[in-house]
Structures are given as C-alpha cells and as structure tokens.
Design an enzyme around this catalytic site. Structure first.
Site, PDB file in Angstrom:
ATOM      1  N   ASP A   1      -8.158  -5.270  -6.411  1.00 46.48           N
ATOM      2  CA  ASP A   1      -7.600  -4.335  -5.434  1.00 46.48           C
ATOM      3  C   ASP A   1      -7.743  -2.904  -5.943  1.00 46.48           C
ATOM      4  O   ASP A   1      -7.279  -2.556  -7.033  1.00 46.48           O
ATOM      5  CB  ASP A   1      -6.124  -4.679  -5.186  1.00 46.48           C
ATOM      6  CG  ASP A   1      -5.500  -3.837  -4.083  1.00 46.48           C
ATOM      7  OD1 ASP A   1      -6.140  -2.886  -3.596  1.00 46.48           O
ATOM      8  OD2 ASP A   1      -4.355  -4.137  -3.706  1.00 46.48           O
TER       9      ASP A   1
ATOM     10  N   SER B   1       0.826  -1.201   0.000  1.00 45.09           N
ATOM     11  CA  SER B   1       0.000   0.000   0.000  1.00 45.09           C
ATOM     12  C   SER B   1       0.870   1.264   0.000  1.00 45.09           C
ATOM     13  O   SER B   1       1.734   1.421  -0.869  1.00 45.09           O
ATOM     14  CB  SER B   1      -0.948  -0.055   1.209  1.00 45.09           C
ATOM     15  OG  SER B   1      -1.947   0.925   1.130  1.00 45.09           O
TER      16      SER B   1
ATOM     17  N   HIS C   1      -7.602  -5.538  -1.041  1.00 50.35           N
ATOM     18  CA  HIS C   1      -6.361  -4.817  -0.751  1.00 50.35           C
ATOM     19  C   HIS C   1      -5.660  -5.344   0.493  1.00 50.35           C
ATOM     20  O   HIS C   1      -4.487  -5.041   0.725  1.00 50.35           O
ATOM     21  CB  HIS C   1      -6.641  -3.322  -0.579  1.00 50.35           C
ATOM     22  CG  HIS C   1      -5.410  -2.495  -0.381  1.00 50.35           C
ATOM     23  ND1 HIS C   1      -4.391  -2.460  -1.308  1.00 50.35           N
ATOM     24  CD2 HIS C   1      -5.018  -1.685   0.644  1.00 50.35           C
ATOM     25  CE1 HIS C   1      -3.428  -1.650  -0.880  1.00 50.35           C
ATOM     26  NE2 HIS C   1      -3.781  -1.184   0.300  1.00 50.35           N
TER      27      HIS C   1
END
Length: 450
Positions: free
Chosen positions: A332, A268, A425
């Site tokens: 995602d 991320s 995610h």
C-alpha cells in the site's frame, strides 16, 4: 487564499502550500464523476449486457449512439420495449467507486462481540461503507448490522470554504458492547477536494504538540486566525466543522450513559483524521473523554506529523490506556507517504499491524520499504502485484464465496502491475486482513522498537 490573508500567530512555525490553485483538480472534478455514475448505470440496469440490450430496444439503427448520449445527459430513456433506469446518487443502492471494488456490506458472522478482533473487523467495514451516501450507510447500519445510526455529516473546511470533510456515527449496542463508533471518510477516488487535502503537505507547529500535516488539520477543523481554540461558536451560515461538532455529539451521548465508550476509525485520509482527533482532545485537556475512548483503528493511514507529535500522542494514549492499531496491507502506497526524511520530517508511531499478501499479520515498528520509492524493491513489488492478480481468481475457492472478486476489482488489480501499491490501498484487502488475520495480534504484547 493568499498566504497573507490568515493570521498564523497560533503556530510557532509553519510551511504553506496552495494546491487548490492547481487547475488539474478542477479537471478531475468535472470529468471523473461520470465514471462512477457509469458504473452504477450498469449495475442499476442489471449489468452491462442488459444495459446494452435496453439501449438497442429503446431505439435501433443509427439512433443508438444518439440515445446513449441522451442517457448520459437526460438521465432516462423509454420506448419500444426498452427501459433504461438512471442511477439516483442519493439512493441506498448507489455505490461509490470503492463500493464497486468490494460489494460486501455484511459483517463476518464468525467474528462475535468479545472476539479480540471484533472491533478491527467492525471498524474496517465501517470505514469501507463511509465512502457511500447517507441512505446507503443508514440502510447498512440499521438493516444489515442491526445497530443505531446516529447520522452522516458533511463538515465545513474553513480553508476550502466548503463542506468537504465527511464522517458518520453509529452506536453498537450488541451483547458485551456499548460503543459509539466515529468513522471518518477517506479520499474518494473522484473527489478533487479530498485529493487537495492529501497533497496539502503544509505543516503547522503547535506548541507542546509538534508539527502536524496542514491539510489534515484543516479537514478536521483548524480555525483561520485562531488555530485550535478549546471552544468556538459555530457559524450558522454554513455546516459545522468536524472536530467541534463530533466532540459535542460525543459529550451528549457519553454524559447520558457512563457505561458508553467510543472508538474512532477511518481509511486513508479518514485514518489520518481518526488519530488526529484524540490528539486534539488531549491538547484541549478533555481527560474524561479520553478515558472513555476504547481505541483508535486506522487502515492505510498516511503519516500525520513529526516525531514530536508522535511522542505527544503516544504519551497521551498510553496515559489513558487507549489502544491504537495502525493497519498496513502489503505494498500500500499511502502509509508510506508523506516521506519520512529530513526534508519533510513526517514519522509514523503506534502499533503497526502489517499484513502480507497471504493476509498473515505481524506487529512491526515500521512497515517494510517505508518510503515506497526504492529501485531495489521495484521487481519484488511487481511480482507481488502479479500474485495478487492471480490470487483474485482463486481466493473465492480457497477462502469461501465471501472473498470472491469481481471483474472490476480484477481490472483494478491490473493497475497494480503498472503502479504497485495503488490497488493495495483499496478497502478490499484490509477487510480480508481483519477477517482472515490472526486474533493473537490484538492480545497484550510488547511493541517492537526496531
């Protein structure tokens, strides 16, 4: 900070936003951490059933609700056979939100040093545990992985005036490996400062490099009024900034042993910082360090810069023979942001390893549905989210007990039915992809151009 308070002469052009002034983030900062503590309150006391039983044992009848409030505010209750333990946030057993989604901390014993996907599997697990506290990370690295823990750090963000960038460093000295791994922490679910960094889509244009996401540069160590000077004097009144402190630690370690190399990784937000780090090394002409960089592995990485930045970084990685693997799982949402369009100008680059919901991987130039919000993809994304929820009940039987998903992760996958791409995610699917995916993806190949 007002726009006029900072000299922008280091940049040839820029756009500035000030998301830190949004009161919504302060609301998140106050309310949401209690949820993570509540998760640990349950696990610390043997599960929700035991917690409820201890509450009842502590005091009965109409005092029950009052005691639960005392638990939240005064952290401890004992009495009449009940013993409720309040979780210690600095304990090696305290887990983050992501840690509750996927409780695995052990490495896959079937993936050995020398396997072509060894570093992919190791860096993903490193990225996963980066969300935990220092004691948790240290215990995992030393006791579970049998590697050297070099430290976990909170780095200063000059623009937020606080230490909001986290990273930890380990040294893998296993057979056939002498590698330092720098892992940047991603966006914690209930960390308003990290979300502020993500949504700060200001950009700065660095001459010869390109336009780069302002929030990510600030998190890595962009200096007010100065930009990216090659050297700085660290201010002793606050923690050091990430880029310069990590570079100095690497310098010392790499100079001590000419056989040691290093990797950078993250999930991320951490993934964005991981690819930005070597780009700034290249800007500073740290050639010898780039020659010791074994690779960059990013998971669920958002877009970091414009096409010119991508060209600059790609050229530098190619010149120094540095592999860069950008992992994207399914739908995602984060790798599809910020938008790749004429208004925002953000663009991905590098080797994209795309995995579907069966953890089958392939190398692509760009993940499917690159900007996420497509009416044509709404139904397929929802159907895929339904399958992911069904899969959560059977994967433990089909792939083994290490892949069994708990109730909390299943509940999180239900959220994917509402907003497909949010649950995708989480770190769990990236861990599965690096373990179940084919090793052939990491062999020499030709990167597709279309």
């Amino acid at each position: 900070m007002a726009t006029g308070d900072c000299n922008k002469e280091f940049s040839t052009d820029y756009i500035l936003l000030e998301p830190e002034k949004l009161n919504f983030y302060e609301l998140i900062r106050i309310l949401f951490p209690a949820f993570e503590t509540g998760l640990n309150l349950s696990s610390t006391n043997g599960g929700f059933g035991m917690l409820l039983l201890n509450c009842l044992r502590a005091q009965t009848s109409w005092f029950f609700l009052n005691n639960c409030i005392h638990i939240l505010y005064f952290k401890h209750i004992q009495g009449q056979g009940g013993n409720i333990q309040w979780p210690d946030k600095t304990s090696p057993t305290f887990s983050s939100f992501n840690g509750h989604l996927d409780k695995r901390v052990e490495l896959d014993e079937s993936i050995k040093p020398g396997d072509s996907k060894y570093y992919a599997a190791l860096t993903m697990m490193s990225s996963k545990i980066s969300y935990e506290n220092k004691a948790f990370i240290k215990t995992t690295v030393e006791d579970e992985w049998k590697m050297e823990f070099l430290g976990s750090f909170d780095f200063w963000n000059d623009y937020q005036d606080k230490a909001t960038t986290q990273a930890f460093i380990l040294h893998d000295k296993t057979v056939d490996s002498d590698t330092i791994i720098v892992t940047f922490r991603g966006t914690e679910t209930f960390d308003a400062d990290a979300w502020c960094t993500d949504f700060d889509i200001s950009w700065y244009e660095i001459p010869g490099v390109g336009k780069i996401h302002g929030g990510f540069m600030k998190a890595l160590g962009l200096q007010k009024n100065l930009g990216w000077p090659k050297e700085i004097e660290q201010d002793d009144s606050h923690p050091p900034v990430a880029y310069y402190a990590i570079r100095e630690m690497l310098r010392e370690r790499l100079q001590a042993n000419d056989q040691t190399k290093f990797l950078v990784t993250g999930h991320s937000l951490g993934a964005a910082l991981a690819i930005l780090f070597p780009a700034i090394l290249a800007l500073h002409e740290e050639t010898w360090m780039l020659e010791r960089l074994r690779g960059v592995y990013t998971f669920g990485q958002p877009r970091v810069g414009d096409p010119k930045f991508g060209e600059f970084t790609t050229e530098q990685l190619k010149e120094h023979n540095i592999p860069y693997f950008r992992f994207v799982y399914g739908n995602d949402l984060v790798p599809r942001l910020p938008y790749d369009n004429k208004a925002l100008m953000f663009k991905h680059f590098g080797t994209c390893l795309y995995y579907n919901s069966f953890y089958e991987g392939k190398i692509v130039a760009e993940e499917p549905n690159k900007n996420y919000f497509s009416p044509l993809m709404a139904i397929p994304k929802t159907m895929n989210a339904v399958w992911e929820l069904i899969r959560s009940f059977i994967i433990g039987h089909s792939k083994g007990k290490d892949y069994t998903e708990g109730w909390f992760l299943r509940a999180f996958r239900v959220l994917g039915l509402i907003v497909p791409g949010v649950s995708a995610h989480g770190p769990q699917d990236y861990v599965n992809a690096t373990r179940l995916g084919s090793s052939a993806l990491f062999l020499p190949h030709q990167i597709p151009t279309e």
